[in-house]
Design an enzyme around this catalytic site. Structure first.
Site, PDB file in Angstrom:
ATOM      1  N   TYR A   1      32.080  82.368  77.549  1.00 10.58           N
ATOM      2  CA  TYR A   1      31.679  80.935  77.943  1.00 10.58           C
ATOM      3  C   TYR A   1      30.357  80.487  78.387  1.00 10.58           C
ATOM      4  CZ  TYR A   1      36.351  80.355  76.035  1.00 10.58           C
ATOM      5  OH  TYR A   1      37.332  80.475  74.972  1.00 10.58           O
TER       6      TYR A   1
ATOM      7  N   GLN B   1      39.844  68.390  70.029  1.00 14.48           N
ATOM      8  CA  GLN B   1      39.956  69.838  70.340  1.00 14.48           C
ATOM      9  C   GLN B   1      38.743  70.598  70.725  1.00 14.48           C
ATOM     10  OE1 GLN B   1      42.750  71.447  66.624  1.00 14.48           O
ATOM     11  NE2 GLN B   1      41.777  69.310  65.976  1.00 14.48           N
ATOM     12  N   ASN B   2      37.754  69.732  70.619  1.00 19.22           N
ATOM     13  CA  ASN B   2      36.420  70.297  71.061  1.00 19.22           C
ATOM     14  C   ASN B   2      36.294  70.376  72.455  1.00 19.22           C
ATOM     15  OD1 ASN B   2      36.237  70.221  68.232  1.00 19.22           O
ATOM     16  ND2 ASN B   2      34.851  68.555  67.931  1.00 19.22           N
ATOM     17  N   VAL B   3      35.556  71.556  73.042  1.00 14.60           N
ATOM     18  CA  VAL B   3      35.062  71.690  74.174  1.00 14.60           C
ATOM     19  C   VAL B   3      33.853  71.233  74.625  1.00 14.60           C
ATOM     20  CG1 VAL B   3      37.016  73.483  74.789  1.00 14.60           C
ATOM     21  CG2 VAL B   3      34.548  74.163  73.848  1.00 14.60           C
ATOM     22  N   ASP B   4      33.187  70.794  73.736  1.00 10.16           N
ATOM     23  CA  ASP B   4      31.733  70.204  73.892  1.00 10.16           C
ATOM     24  C   ASP B   4      31.754  68.582  74.272  1.00 10.16           C
ATOM     25  OD1 ASP B   4      31.740  69.643  70.178  1.00 10.16           O
ATOM     26  OD2 ASP B   4      31.500  68.090  71.646  1.00 10.16           O
TER      27      ASP B   4
ATOM     28  N   HIS C   1      42.042  70.712  74.666  1.00 10.47           N
ATOM     29  CA  HIS C   1      41.740  72.281  74.742  1.00 10.47           C
ATOM     30  C   HIS C   1      40.824  72.416  75.857  1.00 10.47           C
ATOM     31  CE1 HIS C   1      43.316  72.760  70.454  1.00 10.47           C
ATOM     32  NE2 HIS C   1      44.219  72.544  71.417  1.00 10.47           N
TER      33      HIS C   1
ATOM     34  N   ASN D   1      37.129  64.510  56.162  1.00  9.05           N
ATOM     35  CA  ASN D   1      36.880  66.225  56.434  1.00  9.05           C
ATOM     36  C   ASN D   1      36.000  66.570  55.389  1.00  9.05           C
ATOM     37  OD1 ASN D   1      37.461  68.188  58.523  1.00  9.05           O
ATOM     38  ND2 ASN D   1      38.569  69.391  56.828  1.00  9.05           N
ATOM     39  N   LEU D   2      35.197  67.848  55.573  1.00  8.24           N
ATOM     40  CA  LEU D   2      34.698  68.334  54.531  1.00  8.24           C
ATOM     41  C   LEU D   2      35.445  68.637  53.025  1.00  8.24           C
ATOM     42  CD1 LEU D   2      31.689  68.984  54.150  1.00  8.24           C
ATOM     43  CD2 LEU D   2      31.650  71.294  54.930  1.00  8.24           C
TER      44      LEU D   2
HETATM   45  C1  BV8 Z   1      50.527  76.130  72.719  1.00 12.40           C
HETATM   46  C2  BV8 Z   1      39.659  76.340  73.143  1.00 12.40           C
HETATM   47  C3  BV8 Z   1      53.024  75.708  73.486  1.00 12.40           C
HETATM   48  C4  BV8 Z   1      39.035  77.691  73.130  1.00 12.40           C
HETATM   49  C5  BV8 Z   1      41.473  76.612  71.498  1.00 12.40           C
HETATM   50  C6  BV8 Z   1      53.271  76.683  65.775  1.00 12.40           C
HETATM   51  C7  BV8 Z   1      53.082  77.483  64.647  1.00 12.40           C
HETATM   52  C8  BV8 Z   1      52.291  78.655  64.575  1.00 12.40           C
HETATM   53  C9  BV8 Z   1      51.579  78.997  65.783  1.00 12.40           C
HETATM   54  C10 BV8 Z   1      51.987  78.230  66.807  1.00 12.40           C
HETATM   55  C11 BV8 Z   1      52.810  77.226  66.905  1.00 12.40           C
HETATM   56  N1  BV8 Z   1      52.606  76.516  68.105  1.00 12.40           N
HETATM   57  C12 BV8 Z   1      51.802  77.336  68.815  1.00 12.40           C
HETATM   58  C13 BV8 Z   1      51.290  78.158  68.254  1.00 12.40           C
HETATM   59  C14 BV8 Z   1      50.164  79.344  68.523  1.00 12.40           C
HETATM   60  C15 BV8 Z   1      48.950  78.541  68.997  1.00 12.40           C
HETATM   61  C16 BV8 Z   1      48.605  78.460  67.349  1.00 12.40           C
HETATM   62  O1  BV8 Z   1      48.653  77.281  66.882  1.00 12.40           O
HETATM   63  N2  BV8 Z   1      48.146  79.383  66.667  1.00 12.40           N
HETATM   64  C17 BV8 Z   1      47.578  79.204  65.273  1.00 12.40           C
HETATM   65  C18 BV8 Z   1      45.941  80.096  65.309  1.00 12.40           C
HETATM   66  C19 BV8 Z   1      48.471  79.628  64.631  1.00 12.40           C
HETATM   67  N3  BV8 Z   1      48.943  77.475  69.619  1.00 12.40           N
HETATM   68  C20 BV8 Z   1      48.822  77.748  70.939  1.00 12.40           C
HETATM   69  O2  BV8 Z   1      48.748  78.836  71.658  1.00 12.40           O
HETATM   70  C21 BV8 Z   1      48.359  76.329  71.876  1.00 12.40           C
HETATM   71  N4  BV8 Z   1      49.244  76.402  72.995  1.00 12.40           N
HETATM   72  O3  BV8 Z   1      51.187  76.062  71.655  1.00 12.40           O
HETATM   73  O4  BV8 Z   1      51.172  76.014  73.723  1.00 12.40           O
HETATM   74  C22 BV8 Z   1      53.320  74.526  73.724  1.00 12.40           C
HETATM   75  C23 BV8 Z   1      52.651  73.412  72.915  1.00 12.40           C
HETATM   76  C24 BV8 Z   1      52.814  72.138  73.153  1.00 12.40           C
HETATM   77  C25 BV8 Z   1      53.654  71.925  74.071  1.00 12.40           C
HETATM   78  C26 BV8 Z   1      53.999  72.692  74.870  1.00 12.40           C
HETATM   79  C27 BV8 Z   1      53.868  73.885  74.786  1.00 12.40           C
HETATM   80  C28 BV8 Z   1      47.006  76.299  72.390  1.00 12.40           C
HETATM   81  C29 BV8 Z   1      45.908  76.314  71.510  1.00 12.40           C
HETATM   82  C30 BV8 Z   1      44.616  75.933  71.884  1.00 12.40           C
HETATM   83  C31 BV8 Z   1      43.761  77.043  71.842  1.00 12.40           C
HETATM   84  N5  BV8 Z   1      42.426  76.943  72.165  1.00 12.40           N
HETATM   85  N6  BV8 Z   1      40.320  75.905  71.942  1.00 12.40           N
HETATM   86  C32 BV8 Z   1      37.558  77.482  72.884  1.00 12.40           C
HETATM   87  O5  BV8 Z   1      37.437  76.415  72.191  1.00 12.40           O
HETATM   88  O6  BV8 Z   1      36.677  78.318  73.336  1.00 12.40           O
HETATM   89  S1  BV8 Z   1      41.851  76.355  69.772  1.00 12.40           S
HETATM   90  C33 BV8 Z   1      40.361  75.978  68.813  1.00 12.40           C
HETATM   91  O7  BV8 Z   1      40.618  76.396  67.496  1.00 12.40           O
HETATM   92  C34 BV8 Z   1      39.624  74.678  68.730  1.00 12.40           C
HETATM   93  O8  BV8 Z   1      39.849  73.882  70.078  1.00 12.40           O
HETATM   94  C35 BV8 Z   1      40.569  74.217  67.643  1.00 12.40           C
HETATM   95  O9  BV8 Z   1      41.881  73.796  68.013  1.00 12.40           O
HETATM   96  C36 BV8 Z   1      40.829  75.353  66.830  1.00 12.40           C
HETATM   97  C37 BV8 Z   1      39.825  75.414  65.589  1.00 12.40           C
HETATM   98  O10 BV8 Z   1      40.263  74.457  64.717  1.00 12.40           O
HETATM   99  P1  BV8 Z   1      39.145  73.198  64.257  1.00 12.40           P
HETATM  100  O11 BV8 Z   1      38.645  72.407  65.160  1.00 12.40           O
HETATM  101  O12 BV8 Z   1      39.816  72.458  63.086  1.00 12.40           O
HETATM  102  O13 BV8 Z   1      37.971  74.112  63.754  1.00 12.40           O
HETATM  103  P2  BV8 Z   1      37.970  75.113  62.280  1.00 12.40           P
HETATM  104  O14 BV8 Z   1      36.899  75.802  62.264  1.00 12.40           O
HETATM  105  O15 BV8 Z   1      39.232  75.771  62.058  1.00 12.40           O
HETATM  106  O16 BV8 Z   1      37.758  73.976  61.117  1.00 12.40           O
HETATM  107  C38 BV8 Z   1      36.724  73.056  60.928  1.00 12.40           C
HETATM  108  C39 BV8 Z   1      36.898  72.014  59.852  1.00 12.40           C
HETATM  109  O17 BV8 Z   1      35.895  71.279  59.975  1.00 12.40           O
HETATM  110  C40 BV8 Z   1      37.200  72.589  58.477  1.00 12.40           C
HETATM  111  O18 BV8 Z   1      38.283  72.070  57.693  1.00 12.40           O
HETATM  112  C41 BV8 Z   1      35.917  72.401  57.579  1.00 12.40           C
HETATM  113  O19 BV8 Z   1      36.016  72.038  56.503  1.00 12.40           O
HETATM  114  C42 BV8 Z   1      35.294  71.284  58.651  1.00 12.40           C
HETATM  115  N7  BV8 Z   1      34.210  71.008  58.425  1.00 12.40           N
HETATM  116  C43 BV8 Z   1      32.897  71.794  58.531  1.00 12.40           C
HETATM  117  N8  BV8 Z   1      31.897  71.309  58.656  1.00 12.40           N
HETATM  118  C44 BV8 Z   1      32.085  69.882  58.438  1.00 12.40           C
HETATM  119  C45 BV8 Z   1      33.478  69.816  58.483  1.00 12.40           C
HETATM  120  N9  BV8 Z   1      34.077  68.490  58.516  1.00 12.40           N
HETATM  121  C46 BV8 Z   1      33.180  67.286  58.040  1.00 12.40           C
HETATM  122  N10 BV8 Z   1      31.968  67.472  58.421  1.00 12.40           N
HETATM  123  C47 BV8 Z   1      31.183  68.516  58.552  1.00 12.40           C
HETATM  124  N11 BV8 Z   1      29.891  68.751  58.420  1.00 12.40           N
END
Ligand code: BV8
Length: 232
Positions: free
Chosen positions: A55, A93-96, A111, A197-198
């Site tokens: 971090y 969801q961004n931390v920036d 997040h 989205n892209l």
């Molecule tokens: C929780 C901080 C209980 C860290 C982050 C249900 C089903 C399955 C799994 C689960 C479920 N419920 C919970 C889970 C477990 C887990 C989870 O979801 N796992 C996944 C991987 C399956 N979730 C958790 O653990 C969460 N906690 O559920 O607690 C609870 C919940 C509710 C109420 C009570 C209890 C906690 C999750 C948070 C983890 N921390 N970040 C850090 O950032 O360092 S997650 C982190 O990853 C980000 O914050 C963000 O959320 C995620 C990344 O996703 P995106 O931001 O979408 O980024 P990504 O790269 O994936 O996609 C980018 C998109 O942009 C693409 O589509 C691309 O096409 C597009 N793009 C790219 N360039 C461009 C563009 N679009 C436009 N223009 C461009 N130029």
């Protein structure tokens, strides 16, 4: 015309054109880093110094003067200015801090934030734009929501989604819950859902309207149509 209440969910894609890595792109953020090591509490307990180094690196990158908000961040801020602070809520969801640097004031970092650390004993949240030295204070952890941890302000977010007129999702792949479930929740409350989205996200079939392209292009265009529609 009555102004709508709009909830905007953003992900890493909105900050990609500002030079910040997304998570799942080829050279994505997790690339080279095991999520379980740097983004879970268990990983932090196992090796807090490694996690702080991760971090600290992200924080240094964010503090790089090259990293500035792009046209998508400014368009979102302009929507708040035009429709009013009571009519636009950004849930990111961004931390920036690029939304705030662009002028957005109504924002929830569900997040956590890179520029904050938290004292695990007192729960005090402290502003931090420098490298954290864990050996000097073992109670200071990144103010980041890791996998398996409950995101921030969830009840406020669900209340806002339930009373929204529009739910706009920008730059997120729809992989991570509970954020990935917001579109379904919004639909259940008859909220109009739009994806900018892209490429199609995992939940793209749940959106009423979808516009694909780089955020810096499609977000300003879409915001202009909304402002035009509701300025009267
Ligand atoms: C929780 C901080 C209980 C860290 C982050 C249900 C089903 C399955 C799994 C689960 C479920 N419920 C919970 C889970 C477990 C887990 C989870 O979801 N796992 C996944 C991987 C399956 N979730 C958790 O653990 C969460 N906690 O559920 O607690 C609870 C919940 C509710 C109420 C009570 C209890 C906690 C999750 C948070 C983890 N921390 N970040 C850090 O950032 O360092 S997650 C982190 O990853 C980000 O914050 C963000 O959320 C995620 C990344 O996703 P995106 O931001 O979408 O980024 P990504 O790269 O994936 O996609 C980018 C998109 O942009 C693409 O589509 C691309 O096409 C597009 N793009 C790219 N360039 C461009 C563009 N679009 C436009 N223009 C461009 N130029």
């Amino acid at each position: 015309m009555k102004k709508p209440f709009i909830v905007i969910l953003t992900g890493a894609g909105i900050s990609a054109e500002s030079g910040l890595s997304t998570f799942r792109a080829q050279n994505g953020l997790w690339e080279g880093h095991d999520v379980n090591e740097v983004a879970t509490y268990e990983g932090y307990q196992r090796d807090p110094i490694k996690v702080h180094e991760f971090y600290n690196m992200l924080r240094r990158k964010l503090n790089d003067p090259q990293v500035q908000p792009n046209a998508a961040h400014f368009a979102v801020a302009q929507l708040e200015q035009q429709l009013g602070q009571d009519n636009v809520l950004v849930v990111t969801q961004n931390v920036d801090n690029l939304h705030e640097k662009a002028g957005t004031t109504q924002i929830i970092h569900m997040h956590g934030e890179l520029l904050k650390i938290r004292n695990e004993m007192t729960n005090e949240v402290i502003f931090c734009d420098y490298d954290v030295d864990y050996t000097r204070n073992k109670y200071l952890r990144p103010h980041i929501v890791w996998f398996g941890e409950i995101p921030l302000d969830m009840s406020y977010i669900y209340d806002a989604l339930a009373r929204a007129d529009y739910f706009i999702s920008i730059g997120t792949s729809g992989n991570v819950y509970p954020a990935a479930g917001f579109v379904q929740f919004a639909r259940q409350h008859n909220v109009k859902t739009i994806e900018l989205n892209l490429e199609p996200s995992l939940g793209n079939n749940l959106f009423d309207q979808k516009i694909y392209g780089p955020a810096s292009k499609v977000v300003p265009e879409f915001v202009d149509t909304l402002i035009e529609k509701f300025k009267k």
